[in-house]
Write an enzyme that holds these catalytic residues in place. Structure first.
Site: not given
Ligand code: IMP
Ligand code: MG
Length: 172
Positions: A92, A95, A123, A144-145, A151, A157
């Site tokens: 999805d 981040d 992002k 935060f989306v 979710d 979702r």
């Molecule tokens: P990362 O390991 O920090 O890149 O986290 C990625 C995961 O964090 C994604 O698979 C999402 O489930 C969650 N996530 C990151 N940003 C958002 C957001 O803005 N809204 C909802 N879920 C997010």
């Molecule tokens: Mg995820």
């Protein structure tokens, strides 16, 4: 509202066409990341007019809040094998990049021919771990989306569009 249902549909179609060209004639498995990536993955594979395998992995670095816990838990389907196949991760959002980095490492150590990443959203300003995101639906700012798989505490979702969660809603 950040992206409407129509904008999402047309971008996913473009990505699917591009990926179908890229992987034509190659053994491919598309690996959706649960839970958030499931909806994007389901739309993406239907936009790819080539033979492919479909599997899912549970990966999460988030608790119930809007800030990453840091470490990612990864649970591959029982019997899943990446050996001898190209793996395309359908996620999805990228981040901090921690989830994707951990997942890529794991898949390469399992003998995947290649591991590439396709994220609906990216992002870039939030990245903490250098990880290559090969295909991106849309780059977004640090908000935060929710919706289209994403979710907040298990909600939203199923929204067909992507929206920014207002800070009042989570006290951020
Ligand atoms: P990362 O390991 O920090 O890149 O986290 C990625 C995961 O964090 C994604 O698979 C999402 O489930 C969650 N996530 C990151 N940003 C958002 C957001 O803005 N809204 C909802 N879920 C997010
Ligand atoms: Mg995820």
């Amino acid at each position: 509202m950040l992206f409407t249902e129509e904008q999402i549909k047309s971008r996913v179609k473009q990505l699917g066409k591009q990926l179908a060209r890229e992987y034509a004639g190659k053994p491919l498995v598309v690996l959706g990341v649960l839970n958030g990536g499931a909806i994007f993955c389901a739309d993406l594979v239907r936009a790819m007019d080539i033979p492919l395998g479909l599997a899912f992995v549970r990966a999460s670095s988030y608790g119930d809040g809007t800030v990453s816990r840091g470490e990612a838990d990864i649970f591959l389907e029982q019997g899943f094998s990446a050996r001898g196949r190209h793996v395309l991760i359908a996620e999805d959002i990228a981040d901090t990049g921690k989830t994707l980095a951990a997942l890529k490492e794991r898949l390469l150590s399992c003998g995947a021919l290649s591991v590439k990443v396709c994220c609906m959203l990216n992002k870039p300003s939030r990245r903490q771990v250098a990880v290559r995101v090969d295909h991106v639906g849309f780059d977004i700012p640090d908000e935060f989306v929710v919706g289209y798989g994403l979710d907040y505490a298990g909600r939203f979702r199923n929204l067909p569009y992507i929206g920014v969660l207002s800070r009042e809603a989570y006290g951020g």
